[in-house]
Design a protein around this motif. Structure first.
Motif, mmCIF file in Angstrom:
data_model
loop_
_atom_site.group_PDB
_atom_site.id
_atom_site.type_symbol
_atom_site.label_atom_id
_atom_site.label_comp_id
_atom_site.label_asym_id
_atom_site.label_seq_id
_atom_site.Cartn_x
_atom_site.Cartn_y
_atom_site.Cartn_z
ATOM 1 N N GLU A 87 -72.074 37.366 16.532
ATOM 2 C CA GLU A 87 -72.914 36.283 17.053
ATOM 3 C C GLU A 87 -72.114 34.991 17.204
ATOM 4 O O GLU A 87 -72.248 34.268 18.196
ATOM 5 C CB GLU A 87 -74.108 36.054 16.122
ATOM 6 N N LEU A 88 -71.269 34.689 16.224
ATOM 7 C CA LEU A 88 -70.474 33.467 16.291
ATOM 8 C C LEU A 88 -69.403 33.546 17.371
ATOM 9 O O LEU A 88 -69.056 32.542 18.000
ATOM 10 C CB LEU A 88 -69.819 33.199 14.935
ATOM 11 N N ALA A 130 -79.942 32.499 21.538
ATOM 12 C CA ALA A 130 -80.583 32.388 20.214
ATOM 13 C C ALA A 130 -79.661 32.845 19.090
ATOM 14 O O ALA A 130 -80.126 33.287 18.038
ATOM 15 C CB ALA A 130 -81.896 33.173 20.174
ATOM 16 N N SER A 131 -78.351 32.702 19.273
ATOM 17 C CA SER A 131 -77.409 33.177 18.249
ATOM 18 C C SER A 131 -77.559 32.416 16.933
ATOM 19 O O SER A 131 -77.392 33.000 15.851
ATOM 20 C CB SER A 131 -75.968 33.066 18.760
ATOM 21 N N HIS A 155 -80.980 34.351 10.170
ATOM 22 C CA HIS A 155 -81.727 35.484 9.615
ATOM 23 C C HIS A 155 -80.785 36.532 9.022
ATOM 24 O O HIS A 155 -81.090 37.132 7.984
ATOM 25 C CB HIS A 155 -82.619 36.108 10.692
ATOM 26 N N LEU A 156 -79.636 36.743 9.661
ATOM 27 C CA LEU A 156 -78.663 37.680 9.101
ATOM 28 C C LEU A 156 -78.139 37.186 7.754
ATOM 29 O O LEU A 156 -77.897 37.978 6.842
ATOM 30 C CB LEU A 156 -77.496 37.866 10.070
ATOM 31 N N ALA A 157 -77.968 35.869 7.631
ATOM 32 C CA ALA A 157 -77.528 35.316 6.352
ATOM 33 C C ALA A 157 -78.562 35.572 5.264
ATOM 34 O O ALA A 157 -78.212 35.870 4.112
ATOM 35 C CB ALA A 157 -77.247 33.822 6.488
#
Length: 325
Positions: free
Chosen positions: A159-160, A166-167, A173-175
């Motif tokens: 994502e980064l 909406a990354s 949310h992944l964190a």
């Protein structure tokens, strides 16, 4: 005895309002060392390439971090990240203030790459959750148990790197997913004394189902006999084991959790005290008021007034993490 079960960890994380935020990454090479001020929130970092050395104030031994390793800093303590021992650190703040392209750089080259961020919690998190954890949780990345943490980090990396739509929301949310798995993994592998209070009870075969039952039905008029039936042990066995593991008796714990639920409604809702009393298992407003004042030191109405926008915050006298007085 088959009884509906709930997830106490989910309940507490929800109650304390857990959110996450990723920070600027770190690219380092050669000999380097950065000193960080005590973070205002729970800090996490993961080594995506290379290795480094973590030193935390108050923790006797430094922690060697290898590629794939993560750590969670649960206390506001100063810490240092370095290429190895004996390197004089420079303050991290100016280095991160000069970050470009989403990364701060120190030293020469790209021997080590770290991603990190913070978890923010509501005002009750310190007592309900964080004080039950050690100052530092280190999760080695090479273990099979850390596979889901590695997956979350890989997704965050993607994502980064690619910055799809909406990354930022996805990475936050992944964190949170990573935080839950870090806590799960720590609970699964932690030795005696590594966690305390209700967290220790989550992995105890007698205490865990009792906690689940009380969280599933906090308004139920539980007795020690009923709770012992949930665990399939005698009343005396449950009472002794629960107090040994959690630090208080099962009904004291239930009172503490009910008061936490009431306090959240008082802070964030506009229900009457009588309505809250009915919802959490007290037969009348006066019964809740008496229990609430015994635990927090103030009445529900005074707690609501002090917890409002103009009233500041108020600490509880005894919560889930405390032994009753």
């Amino acid at each position: 005895m088959s009884v509906q079960q709930a997830d106490p960890l989910h309940d507490v994380l929800t109650l304390v309002g857990t959110t996450s935020r990723l920070s600027v990454g770190l690219v380092a090479g050669g000999e380097w060392a950065l000193s960080f001020e005590p973070p205002p929130a729970v800090k996490f970092n993961a080594v995506r390439r290379g290795r480094c050395l973590l030193t935390v104030d108050g923790v006797p031994e430094p922690i060697r971090l290898a590629e794939g390793d993560c750590f969670l800093l649960t206390r506001p303590r100063a810490f240092t990240l370095a290429s190895g021992p004996g390197v004089r650190p420079v303050p991290a703040r100016p280095v991160f203030a000069a970050a470009t392209g989403g990364a701060a750089r120190v030293g020469t080259g790209e021997d080590a790459i770290l991603v990190g961020g913070r978890f923010d919690f509501g005002e009750r998190a310190r007592e309900l959750l964080l004080d039950a954890l050690p100052p530092v949780i280190h999760v080695p990345g090479h273990t099979a148990e850390a596979a889901t943490v590695r997956w979350a980090l890989e997704q965050i990396d993607a994502e980064l790197r690619d910055r799809p739509l909406a990354s930022a929301l996805v990475t936050e949310h992944l964190a949170l997913v990573m935080l839950i798995h870090l806590l799960r993994l720590h609970l699964a592998v932690a030795g005696p004394g590594a966690v305390s209070g209700w967290l220790a009870g989550l992995t105890d075969p007698i205490v865990a189902p009792v906690l689940g039952a009380m969280h599933a039905r906090p308004a139920h008029a539980w007795t020690v006999a009923q709770l012992a039936g949930v665990a399939a042990v005698s009343r005396s066995t449950l009472a002794a084991r629960f107090k040994q593991v959690v630090g208080r008796g099962p009904l004291d714990y239930l009172t503490g959790w009910r008061i936490e639920l009431a306090a959240r409604r008082l802070r964030h809702g506009d229900e009457t005290v009588a309505a809250i009393a009915r919802e959490i298992g007290y037969g009348s407003e006066s019964a809740l008021s008496n229990a609430f004042k015994r635990v927090t030191g103030v009445s529900p109405r005074e707690y609501r007034r002090r917890s409002g926008p103009a009233g500041g915050r108020i600490a509880h006298g005894a919560g889930l993490g405390d032994r009753p007085v």
